[in-house]
Enzyme design. Structure first.
Site, short mmCIF file in Angstrom:
data_model
loop_
_atom_site.label_atom_id
_atom_site.label_comp_id
_atom_site.label_asym_id
_atom_site.label_seq_id
_atom_site.Cartn_x
_atom_site.Cartn_y
_atom_site.Cartn_z
CG HIS A 70 -3.08 -0.99 -1.30
ND1 HIS A 70 -4.78 -0.11 -1.33
CD2 HIS A 70 -2.46 0.36 -1.82
CE1 HIS A 70 -4.47 1.25 -1.64
NE2 HIS A 70 -3.35 1.28 -1.93
NE ARG A 110 -4.77 25.01 2.17
CZ ARG A 110 -3.78 24.67 3.30
NH1 ARG A 110 -4.04 25.19 4.56
NH2 ARG A 110 -2.72 24.33 2.96
CD GLU A 144 3.77 2.09 -6.22
OE1 GLU A 144 3.37 2.82 -6.94
OE2 GLU A 144 3.94 1.92 -5.02
CE LYS A 146 -4.74 -1.75 -8.45
NZ LYS A 146 -4.17 -1.00 -9.20
CG ASP A 196 1.54 4.54 0.44
OD1 ASP A 196 0.70 5.25 0.50
OD2 ASP A 196 2.31 4.27 -0.57
C1 BG6 Z 1 -1.68 4.32 -3.53
C2 BG6 Z 1 -0.46 4.58 -2.45
O1 BG6 Z 1 -2.71 4.01 -2.32
O2 BG6 Z 1 -1.45 3.26 -4.09
C3 BG6 Z 1 0.75 4.97 -3.48
O3 BG6 Z 1 -0.67 5.75 -1.72
C4 BG6 Z 1 0.73 3.77 -4.55
O4 BG6 Z 1 1.93 5.10 -3.03
C5 BG6 Z 1 -0.40 3.50 -5.26
O5 BG6 Z 1 1.59 4.40 -5.72
C6 BG6 Z 1 -0.30 2.27 -6.15
O6 BG6 Z 1 -1.52 2.22 -6.87
P1 BG6 Z 1 -1.57 1.31 -8.33
O7 BG6 Z 1 -3.02 1.38 -8.52
O8 BG6 Z 1 -0.79 2.28 -9.29
O9 BG6 Z 1 -0.98 0.22 -8.00
#
Ligand code: BG6
Length: 487
Positions: free
Chosen positions: A237, A51, A213, A179, A232
């Site tokens: 994942h 935007r 993380e 990955k 998330d």
């Molecule tokens: C994303 C999430 O899909 O994956 C994030 O929304 C997360 O919160 C990220 O930090 C982690 O991805 P990677 O590749 O850094 O492990």
């Protein structure tokens, strides 16, 4: 899904959310790396949409500042000539005519519309793309996760997108599937005769999947606080990783052959709901602590909302009710502000049935196969050997350790590099089909509902720790421990 540095067909890649975190931090650098490898045709265009009232020059300046540290500036400037910007609001008419004309000017190009926005906007954006006929020809749409907040909202989105783009045009991205180690899991399992005979409840004790993380939520608080770690990371994942470990051998790498097998795993997950969520799941939220050597605020302070009940950590015990996996726990754990950025899958085999060694030789430990997704992608197989040399028979537990970077001397491409070009090539193998997303929500929904009904706040944990102590108790109750990779 083969690695190749061949030029792809000319394309226009439109990124909705073009000034956002994902676009600037991941998508544009990924495209730039593919450009450096000579895969992006000179007539291809990358068009950022947001935007903000920017023009091409303003967008290029913004990207230049973000990307200049990863490359030589002269090459970046050449790349940026292929980058454009259009200010658009998905909910307003202004600018759409001009945008449609801009895209229509290259009718032979593959068109990729990457929706890197909040899922609430997917429906409006797709409706407009349909209205302007931009879904015609070689068009594809990429949907970022999470798709919706639950099964109902995911269905609404998928129905609305489905009115404009067919399933074969729809690429639901989960970047974990891009990955290197995840794809290597397919090769390890199905390219070697060694593992598959042991890959079942008869020989595997349990599986752990950790995605840790060190970062906090930073400036993504507005999104994250509505999502939380289960939506998330786990619903997408981590379940995808679990599927890759647990699925039956597909008959080929054809997209539906792989996705059919993953779907069966999702359908076989034992339900976690009101009746067992308190024993099988742990939610946490980070508080003030030390991360990477510095003191950091807790989640509520970072967010500016001390009442937030959103989890930044989840640990859970999943089980797959089928013949191959009956009774084998899959322990999943993910969180923000953990002590290290580590993603790994650990497959622990059962102990030998009987030890022939004297107690003085040391203890026998279970074999473990550790697949490291990051950092330092690679594979470790922990074996027991005799300590070399004289001094009696002493048992040692040592890893056969292969770091892909060391072994092959190459830096692994970021997952988005592969996946973006897979979209251009029209290969959906590493993307989620609609029924997979639905099955994942069908499993995750009752966990979220149980948490809401239970009304418990997430357990606090200090930033820089491995989550609440209840997460340790979750696995220790079963006589097991989280992998520490040192024994
Ligand atoms: C994303 C999430 O899909 O994956 C994030 O929304 C997360 O919160 C990220 O930090 C982690 O991805 P990677 O590749 O850094 O492990």
């Amino acid at each position: 899904m083969t690695a190749s540095s061949q030029l792809v067909e000319p394309f226009d890649l439109v990124i909705f959310g073009g000034t956002g975190d994902l676009a600037v931090r991941k998508l544009l650098p990924a495209l730039f790396h593919r450009f450096l490898d000579g895969q992006i045709p000179a007539s291809s265009r990358i068009i950022g949409i947001a935007r903000e009232a920017l023009d091409d020059a303003g967008y290029r300046a913004l990207l230049r500042e973000a990307l200049v540290s990863i490359c030589d500036a002269a090459k970046l400037d050449v790349f940026l000539q292929q980058v454009f910007y259009r200010p658009l609001d998905a909910r307003k008419d202004d600018g759409w005519d001009d945008f449609a004309g801009f895209i229509g000017a290259q009718p032979d190009h593959i068109r990729v519309f990457y929706l890197s926005t909040s899922p609430e906007l997917f429906v409006d954006i797709c409706a407009r793309l349909g209205h302007y006929g931009l879904n015609q020809g070689k068009s594809r749409v990429v949907l970022e996760k999470p798709i919706g907040r639950d099964l109902d909202s995911a269905n609404q989105i998928n129905d609305a997108v489905g009115k404009v783009f067919s399933e074969s045009q729809t690429f639901r991205i989960d970047h974990y599937l891009g990955k290197e180690t995840v794809q290597n899991l397919l090769v390890l399992r199905f390219g070697n005769a060694l593992f598959e005979p042991l890959w079942n409840a008869g020989h595997i004790d349990h599986v752990q999947i950790t995605v840790g993380e060190t970062l906090g939520v930073g400036h993504r608080g507005a999104y994250y606080d509505r999502a939380g770690a289960l939506r998330d990371m786990v619903q997408n994942h981590m379940l995808q990783l679990l599927c890759m470990v647990a699925m039956e051998p597909p008959s080929s790498l054809a997209p539906d052959a792989v996705r059919d097998e993953k779907l069966k795993v999702l359908h076989s997950l034992k339900p976690i709901d009101d009746s067992n969520a308190s024993q099988l799941t742990v939610r946490g939220q980070y508080r003030v602590g030390v991360a990477e050597g510095a003191s950091v605020p807790g989640y509520p302070d970072e967010l500016g909302n001390t009442k937030s009940n959103t989890e930044t950590f989840v640990a859970l015990k999943a089980e797959i009710a089928n013949w191959r996996w009956a009774g084998v726990p899959f322990y999943l754990r993910t969180g923000k502000r953990l002590p290290s950025r580590v993603s790994e899958i650990v497959v622990t085999f059962k102990p030998v049935p009987h030890s022939i060694f004297h107690a003085d030789a040391g203890t026998l430990k279970q074999n473990r196969l550790v697949l490291r997704l990051q950092p330092d992608e690679g594979v470790k197989l922990w074996l027991t050997i005799k300590h070399p040399g004289p001094g009696g028979l002493r048992l040692r537990h040592v890893p056969l350790d292969m770091s892909f970077a060391e072994a092959f001397g190459v830096q692994q491409p970021d997952a988005y590099e592969r996946l973006l070009l897979d979209v251009v090539r029209g290969n959906p193998t590493l993307f989620m089909r609609r029924d997979e997303v639905e099955a994942a929500w069908r499993w995750a929904g009752p966990i979220l509902a149980a948490w809401t009904a239970g009304g418990e706040a997430p357990r606090p944990y200090a930033a820089g720790s491995w989550g609440p102590s209840a997460a340790v108790a979750l696995i220790e109750r079963d006589g097991r421990t989280w992998n520490e990779d040192s024994e």
